[in-house]
Design an enzyme around this catalytic site. Sequence first.
Site, PDB file in Angstrom:
ATOM      1  N   LYS A   1       0.832  -1.208   0.000  1.00 58.58           N
ATOM      2  CA  LYS A   1       0.000   0.000   0.000  1.00 58.58           C
ATOM      3  C   LYS A   1       0.870   1.262   0.000  1.00 58.58           C
ATOM      4  CE  LYS A   1      -2.186   1.406   3.574  1.00 58.58           C
ATOM      5  NZ  LYS A   1      -2.976   1.547   4.770  1.00 58.58           N
TER       6      LYS A   1
ATOM      7  N   ASP B   1      -6.649   1.329   0.644  1.00 59.83           N
ATOM      8  CA  ASP B   1      -6.699   1.480   2.100  1.00 59.83           C
ATOM      9  C   ASP B   1      -8.115   1.157   2.566  1.00 59.83           C
ATOM     10  OD1 ASP B   1      -8.262   3.608   1.370  1.00 59.83           O
ATOM     11  OD2 ASP B   1      -7.276   5.046   2.697  1.00 59.83           O
TER      12      ASP B   1
END
Length: 227
Positions: free
Chosen positions: A120, A138
Amino acid sequence: MNPQKRRAIFERLRAANPHPRSELDHRTPFELLVAVVLSAQATDKGVNKATAKLFPVANTPAAIAALGVDGLIPYVQSIGLFRNKAKNIVALSELLLRDHGGEVPADRDALEKLPGVGRKTANVVLNVAFGQPTIAVDTHIFRVSNRTGLAPGRTPEEVEQKLLRFVPEEFRLHAHHWLILHGRYVCLARAPRCADCAIRDLCDYRDKAGPARAAKHSTARGVKPPR
Ligand code: SF4
């Protein structure tokens, strides 16, 4: 969800915010990397408050490495998991100096080898600092993608792969920001603001607010009531 709906969703999100930006304050790829590492399970506002004091003192790998963990902690101790994050930031600074000439690499594999940097974080850095059309999934993007039916998936990786496949190319660079901001300010986790939502009529979520209330707000904002 069909491709026309997906396109219409991004057309509306783009129309509302043509040039979305990260809400993490930064001026260089390294500042962004540090801010993203600090932002795990913390708010952007809290991170910005900390980095506003840190970056004037140390905003390069050399300066952070010189600070060391004990020197860095006083700047980040208002942020959750600060000890671990401080350790990772000092260690990644040392690695950048040793292996990358003190520069942040524009390369996923190299980024993911840095301490505290997962998929991420690498996606955010590649997207925001280097303009690559990556999508960092997210909690907000995961929720919005599943709720709306845009890219349903059981894991962040599944959602990411579907978004990369389904989001039309012209929207891919900014899709990450549009979806995060939509999740952060409109499609809230506990009480989504469906009545005020610009993509309400395109969203597949079953529990949208009642039609009367929604229609009132939608008309006021020039958004069509749901079908
Ligand atoms: S209509 Fe509601 S559930 Fe759907 S995207 Fe908008 S806020 Fe989220």
